[in-house]
Scaffold this active site. Structure first.
Site, mmCIF file in Angstrom:
data_model
loop_
_atom_site.group_PDB
_atom_site.id
_atom_site.type_symbol
_atom_site.label_atom_id
_atom_site.label_comp_id
_atom_site.label_asym_id
_atom_site.label_seq_id
_atom_site.Cartn_x
_atom_site.Cartn_y
_atom_site.Cartn_z
ATOM 1 N N CYS A 175 0.895 -1.165 0.000
ATOM 2 C CA CYS A 175 0.000 0.000 0.000
ATOM 3 C C CYS A 175 0.927 1.206 0.000
ATOM 4 O O CYS A 175 1.590 1.473 1.007
ATOM 5 C CB CYS A 175 -0.893 -0.007 1.241
ATOM 6 S SG CYS A 175 -1.767 1.550 1.514
ATOM 7 N N CYS A 183 -5.612 5.635 -3.407
ATOM 8 C CA CYS A 183 -4.903 4.358 -3.322
ATOM 9 C C CYS A 183 -3.552 4.571 -3.981
ATOM 10 O O CYS A 183 -3.473 4.813 -5.191
ATOM 11 C CB CYS A 183 -5.695 3.259 -4.027
ATOM 12 S SG CYS A 183 -4.820 1.670 -4.152
#
Length: 317
Positions: free
Chosen positions: A76, A225
């Site tokens: 991430c 994201c």
């Protein structure tokens, strides 16, 4: 169990972050902690849970990221910047190699995006365009601006792993209902995509600016994201929309990052890591519930600095 944590965000992608270097729990328990702390109906909330973990001979420290549904993600990138800052502060350094689930990343303190905005540069890749390892079970090894028939018979996608899997479609306008429908189709883990994937719609604003909206695996529609923004930068190069080597401003509903991909598919992103507050909470991992929240302090100056930048970004769209 009681956990101390930092509530933080990278480009609006928000998380509780735990220094877990001295905490040994199994994966199932960490998944329960993630569901408890990331629950938007609970006292903390977030897009997932970040862990600062121990390093090894090659890495100063490590990172783990659990999605809000308790599943673990390969990486991430918005979260990586937050973990990098926590690692820097814990070890008194400003650059490091970081151990990820299946890869490594290089991180370093970078020039601030704006006054008062702590900024980290992360270097990852090369991005992977062979989808056999996802696995993506269609009749070709790579997908660059092509229809993925099980997903949509009309839209063209570019498939990129960062190393978590992403479908990127370039669109003139972003239809969130369509994005959610496609994301939910991937989220169902069909036979042709058993490990699921992230889905992004990207708009080319100009020759050096993208806007990206993402349905994130294990999270849903999210303001930001990081790996999707990296995948979109790569996809822009692969499809000839923005030349490799161009520094791109990647805008999203939560803010922005600076991004650049080379023709070697190595990606560099620079973005904020904003600490909002520090606190602690009791967690019942088995029941995925959190309570007893105590807030030790807010980071008001950082919050204000990011808010000013975010307001200026809205005017660019």
């Amino acid at each position: 169990m009681r956990f101390d944590f930092i509530k933080c965000h990278g480009s609006g992608n928000d998380f509780p972050l735990i220094d877990a270097r001295a905490i040994d729990l199994d994966d199932a328990t960490w998944g329960g902690v993630a569901r408890a702390l990331a629950d938007r109906a609970g006292p903390v909330g977030g897009d997932g849970l970040l862990l600062l973990t121990r390093g090894d001979d090659r890495h100063a420290f490590g990172m783990r990221m659990f999605n809000a549904d308790g599943s673990e993600a390969e990486t991430c990138l918005n979260g990586l910047r937050c973990v990098a800052r926590a690692g820097f502060e814990a070890l008194g350094i400003e650059a490091a190699s970081v151990k990820l689930m299946r890869s490594s990343a290089e991180v370093a303190r970078d020039a601030a995006l704006a006054s008062g905005v702590y900024t980290v540069r992360e270097t990852v890749g090369p991005a992977e365009i062979d989808t056999a390892g996802w696995p993506l079970r269609i009749d070709r090894a790579t997908t660059i601006e092509q229809v993925v028939a099980p997903l949509s018979s009309e839209m063209a996608f570019t498939a990129v792993a960062m190393p978590n899997p992403h479908f990127v479609a370039f669109v003139d306008t972003i239809d969130e209902a369509t994005l959610v429908a496609l994301g939910e189709k991937c989220e169902a883990a069909p036979d042709w995509l058993p490990h699921r994937a992230n889905v992004s719609f990207a708009q080319v604003i100009d020759s050096a600016t993208l806007f990206v909206r993402t349905f994130e695996r294990g999270v849903g529609l999210t303001d930001s994201c990081g790996s999707a923004m990296a995948a979109s930068v790569v996809a822009a190069g692969l499809t000839g929309r923005i030349a490799f080597g161009t520094e791109i401003a990647v805008l999203n509903a939560g803010g922005l990052v600076r991004g650049r991909a080379g023709d070697d598919l190595i990606v560099r992103l620079s973005g904020n890591t904003t600490f909002e507050w520090r606190g602690s909470a009791e967690v019942d991992a088995g029941r995925s519930r959190a309570g007893g929240l105590t807030i030790a302090g807010h980071c008001d100056d950082e919050i204000a600095a990011w808010a000013a930048l975010a307001d200026s970004i809205l005017q660019r769209r």
